[in-house]
Design an enzyme around this catalytic site. Structure first.
Site, mmCIF file in Angstrom:
data_model
loop_
_atom_site.group_PDB
_atom_site.id
_atom_site.type_symbol
_atom_site.label_atom_id
_atom_site.label_comp_id
_atom_site.label_asym_id
_atom_site.label_seq_id
_atom_site.Cartn_x
_atom_site.Cartn_y
_atom_site.Cartn_z
ATOM 1 N N ASN A 139 -21.900 -3.996 -3.423
ATOM 2 C CA ASN A 139 -21.220 -3.220 -2.376
ATOM 3 C C ASN A 139 -19.763 -3.635 -2.230
ATOM 4 O O ASN A 139 -19.175 -3.504 -1.174
ATOM 5 C CB ASN A 139 -21.886 -3.389 -1.002
ATOM 6 C CG ASN A 139 -23.347 -3.045 -1.026
ATOM 7 O OD1 ASN A 139 -23.711 -1.963 -1.449
ATOM 8 N ND2 ASN A 139 -24.185 -3.967 -0.605
ATOM 9 N N CYS A 140 -19.182 -4.204 -3.274
ATOM 10 C CA CYS A 140 -17.820 -4.705 -3.150
ATOM 11 C C CYS A 140 -16.935 -3.919 -4.093
ATOM 12 O O CYS A 140 -17.212 -3.819 -5.283
ATOM 13 C CB CYS A 140 -17.768 -6.196 -3.498
ATOM 14 S SG CYS A 140 -16.226 -6.971 -3.022
#
Lengths: 110, 98, 121
Positions: A108-109
């Site tokens: 999720n980065c």
């Protein structure tokens, strides 16, 4: 891929993250940092401790936003800023700090 | 005698009911995976209605994963994977409810 | 920049047996990274996600409870739980590790009306 630290070979993935998190030590952290052209200062270590605490508590490596928030909560609002983390861990601070701290690559980065 | 395994959560209550209505004297029921959630006391009435003598078991790792160690109905005997194998061997057939 | 859409995620599945709970959390955290306003509603078997003290190592999964605890770090603090579902499963509000605002059926209808996008898991 392997990283050699004090004569011991340590397995890392294609991007340089530790394959086995238990291989981590402060010496290993310095070796990973060195391979990223970084010298670790006390300021780096303070942030690395925050990201390792985050992983202990929440069982995942943080994306940038929660990383900034966690640093702010632990080290003070003046440190809880993207720009501060960018100076310590240039490029993508959440990814680079996770790598040096021996954590998996944050999902999720961006 | 049969070992029945149930892996469905309480949201699929029809599966639990169907399974319980199929139990015969001497059978064993083992809750596994999301099925262990049916060991919560809220579902006690379903087991109270069983007319035959059966044994109730729940799988340890699945209980622990879902934080149910201290919440489950005490009628359930906790077994580990080895216990699961033992139960399968002790019964002449295994019936899976899923 | 246009107003960001308000997203409601509805969790209706128990943790671990299926991947729904994990998938939902991934979506929530990703939306959080984009600073989208997120609300999460736990209903039906989804309320089991709010029970604490998970030890999922022995079933080879990551601890969902620890990940849920991180939601505030992603500025996701609009958590709701269906009161009727709690009652069905015999769970009390105090037995939950993660705090969420209790909603009845009417309030859930309103919650859905108040959001632009609703994703169900």
């Amino acid at each position: 891929m392997t990283l050699v630290v004090e004569g011991t070979s340590i397995e890392v993935d294609d991007e340089g993250y530790l394959v086995s998190l238990s291989d981590w030590s402060e010496t290993v952290a310095e070796a990973i940092a060195h391979s990223e052209q970084l010298e670790l200062t006390p300021e780096h270590w303070a942030v690395l401790n925050v990201i390792r605490d985050f992983y202990q508590t929440f069982e995942h490596a943080p994306a940038m936003r929660p990383f900034v928030k966690a640093v702010g909560q632990a080290l003070g609002a003046d440190k809880g800023k993207s720009i501060y983390l960018m100076t310590l861990f240039p490029g993508s601070p959440a990814k680079l700090a996770a790598k040096i701290a021996g954590l998996p690559k944050p999902t999720n980065c961006l | 005698m049969a070992l029945h395994t149930l892996n469905q959560p309480p949201g699929n209550i029809e599966c639990l009911k169907r399974c319980l209505s199929a139990l015969s004297e001497g059978d064993a029921l083992l809750l596994i995976e999301d099925g262990v959630l049916a060991s919560l006391p809220a579902y006690a009435a379903h087991y109270d209605q069983i007319k035959v003598n059966i044994s109730l078991y729940a799988l340890q790792a699945d209980l622990a994963a879902r934080g149910l160690n201290d919440l489950k109905d005490n009628r359930f005997i906790v077994v580990d994977d080895g216990g699961f194998v033992d139960l399968a061997c002790e019964h002449d057939k295994v019936v899976s409810w899923y | 920049m246009p107003d960001k859409k308000k997203v409601l995620i509805i969790n209706r599945r128990a943790p671990y047996g299926r991947s729904n709970a994990r998938d939902s959390l991934d979506v929530a955290l990703t939306c959080g990274v984009f600073e989208m306003p997120i609300s999460i509603l736990f209903a039906d078997d989804g309320v089991f996600q709010l029970i604490g003290n998970h030890q999922a190592g022995d079933i080879g999964q990551k601890n969902l409870s620890a990940n849920l605890a991180a939601l505030p770090m992603y500025d996701i603090d609009q958590l709701f739980v269906c009161t009727e579902s709690l009652n069905t499963h015999g769970l009390t509000f105090d037995s939950l590790e993660h705090s969420a605002t209790q909603l009845d059926q009417t309030a859930i209808q309103q919650l859905i009306q108040d959001h632009d996008v609703v994703l169900t898991f």
